[in-house]
Design a protein around this motif. Sequence first.
Motif, PDB file in Angstrom:
ATOM      1  N   VAL A   6      11.248   8.483  -7.319  1.00  0.00           N
ATOM      2  CA  VAL A   6      12.079   7.592  -6.341  1.00  0.00           C
ATOM      3  C   VAL A   6      11.548   6.179  -6.448  1.00  0.00           C
ATOM      4  O   VAL A   6      10.819   5.886  -7.143  1.00  0.00           O
ATOM      5  CB  VAL A   6      11.413   8.023  -4.923  1.00  0.00           C
ATOM      6  N   GLN A   7      12.724   5.372  -5.794  1.00  0.00           N
ATOM      7  CA  GLN A   7      12.435   3.737  -6.057  1.00  0.00           C
ATOM      8  C   GLN A   7      12.093   3.149  -4.699  1.00  0.00           C
ATOM      9  O   GLN A   7      12.915   3.220  -3.785  1.00  0.00           O
ATOM     10  CB  GLN A   7      13.487   3.148  -6.680  1.00  0.00           C
ATOM     11  N   PRO A   8      10.894   2.789  -4.389  1.00  0.00           N
ATOM     12  CA  PRO A   8      10.635   2.269  -3.142  1.00  0.00           C
ATOM     13  C   PRO A   8      10.851   0.582  -3.174  1.00  0.00           C
ATOM     14  O   PRO A   8      10.439   0.004  -4.398  1.00  0.00           O
ATOM     15  CB  PRO A   8       9.106   2.650  -2.853  1.00  0.00           C
ATOM     16  N   GLN A   9      11.125  -0.212  -2.119  1.00  0.00           N
ATOM     17  CA  GLN A   9      11.167  -1.247  -2.271  1.00  0.00           C
ATOM     18  C   GLN A   9      10.933  -1.941  -0.764  1.00  0.00           C
ATOM     19  O   GLN A   9      11.477  -1.542   0.054  1.00  0.00           O
ATOM     20  CB  GLN A   9      12.702  -1.944  -2.893  1.00  0.00           C
ATOM     21  N   ILE A  10      10.206  -3.245  -0.654  1.00  0.00           N
ATOM     22  CA  ILE A  10       9.939  -3.805   0.567  1.00  0.00           C
ATOM     23  C   ILE A  10      11.333  -4.678   0.790  1.00  0.00           C
ATOM     24  O   ILE A  10      11.691  -5.359   0.075  1.00  0.00           O
ATOM     25  CB  ILE A  10       8.892  -4.650   0.325  1.00  0.00           C
ATOM     26  N   MET A  11      11.608  -4.288   2.106  1.00  0.00           N
ATOM     27  CA  MET A  11      12.857  -5.211   2.617  1.00  0.00           C
ATOM     28  C   MET A  11      12.699  -5.847   3.921  1.00  0.00           C
ATOM     29  O   MET A  11      12.612  -5.014   4.991  1.00  0.00           O
ATOM     30  CB  MET A  11      14.198  -4.191   2.797  1.00  0.00           C
ATOM     31  N   GLU A  12      12.000  -6.998   3.940  1.00  0.00           N
ATOM     32  CA  GLU A  12      11.391  -7.589   5.153  1.00  0.00           C
ATOM     33  C   GLU A  12      10.459  -6.933   5.792  1.00  0.00           C
ATOM     34  O   GLU A  12       9.436  -6.828   5.272  1.00  0.00           O
ATOM     35  CB  GLU A  12      12.725  -7.984   6.268  1.00  0.00           C
ATOM     36  N   ASP A  13      10.583  -6.253   7.097  1.00  0.00           N
ATOM     37  CA  ASP A  13       9.291  -5.459   7.613  1.00  0.00           C
ATOM     38  C   ASP A  13       9.553  -4.080   7.765  1.00  0.00           C
ATOM     39  O   ASP A  13       8.855  -3.135   8.508  1.00  0.00           O
ATOM     40  CB  ASP A  13       8.981  -5.892   9.150  1.00  0.00           C
ATOM     41  N   GLN A  14      10.402  -3.636   6.565  1.00  0.00           N
ATOM     42  CA  GLN A  14      10.442  -2.147   6.280  1.00  0.00           C
ATOM     43  C   GLN A  14      10.250  -1.786   4.689  1.00  0.00           C
ATOM     44  O   GLN A  14      10.494  -2.667   4.045  1.00  0.00           O
ATOM     45  CB  GLN A  14      11.555  -1.406   6.992  1.00  0.00           C
ATOM     46  N   VAL A  15      10.352  -0.666   4.533  1.00  0.00           N
ATOM     47  CA  VAL A  15      10.340  -0.122   3.167  1.00  0.00           C
ATOM     48  C   VAL A  15      11.631   0.962   3.043  1.00  0.00           C
ATOM     49  O   VAL A  15      11.686   1.802   3.555  1.00  0.00           O
ATOM     50  CB  VAL A  15       9.126   0.501   2.738  1.00  0.00           C
ATOM     51  N   ARG A  16      12.401   0.792   1.954  1.00  0.00           N
ATOM     52  CA  ARG A  16      13.528   1.511   1.665  1.00  0.00           C
ATOM     53  C   ARG A  16      12.973   2.219   0.449  1.00  0.00           C
ATOM     54  O   ARG A  16      12.632   1.953  -0.541  1.00  0.00           O
ATOM     55  CB  ARG A  16      14.845   0.847   1.450  1.00  0.00           C
ATOM     56  N   GLU A  65       0.967  -1.120  -0.121  1.00  0.00           N
ATOM     57  CA  GLU A  65      -0.067   0.006  -0.043  1.00  0.00           C
ATOM     58  C   GLU A  65       0.838   1.178   0.081  1.00  0.00           C
ATOM     59  O   GLU A  65       0.545   2.371  -0.683  1.00  0.00           O
ATOM     60  CB  GLU A  65      -1.109   0.043   1.373  1.00  0.00           C
ATOM     61  N   ILE A  66       1.864   1.028   0.815  1.00  0.00           N
ATOM     62  CA  ILE A  66       2.913   2.273   0.746  1.00  0.00           C
ATOM     63  C   ILE A  66       3.534   2.650  -0.479  1.00  0.00           C
ATOM     64  O   ILE A  66       3.575   3.864  -0.972  1.00  0.00           O
ATOM     65  CB  ILE A  66       3.921   2.384   2.016  1.00  0.00           C
TER      66      ILE A  66
END
Length: 161
Positions: free
Chosen positions: A119-129, A107-108
């Motif tokens: 920008v480039q968002p990506q999911i990393m385990e339990d956080q978003v970079r 969703e984020i």
Amino acid sequence: MPSFDIVSKVDMQEIDNAVNQARKEIEQRYDFKGTHNEIELEKEAMVILAADDYKLQAVVDILKGKLVRRNVSPKCLDFGKKEPASAGAVRQRVAIVQGISKDKGKEIIKLIKDSKLKVQPQIMEDQVRVTGKQIDDLQQVIQLLKGQDLGVELQFVNMRS
């Protein structure tokens, strides 16, 4: 490449302090005299036991107030369903939510991509970079997410330029 992480972390020491303050208030309040009400803190959850529904709601309100005073968002609490306990009492399990679930992460990321920022968002385990070429774009992402109600408390950490 500048980046930052979007996380949802809870300070367990502050939760412990809030629970202890709530217990003290429950012991001292007149409307709780002569009834059995308690909050039990476990590793990643709490169990609230109250004499009836009214008292359960009052205990939850007290707990939320203590959390807010200690700068812990009540959004980190996931209330389970009420279950009957012995002698007409009511029990409710409350999970303490740590980290961003995969669904919330998606969703984020959708919100960030819909904003058309570079920008480039990506999911990393339990956080978003989130990475981007300009710090201004990253700051716009932070402002965008602060303006949304996603149902979880977000923190923005590890800002690197």
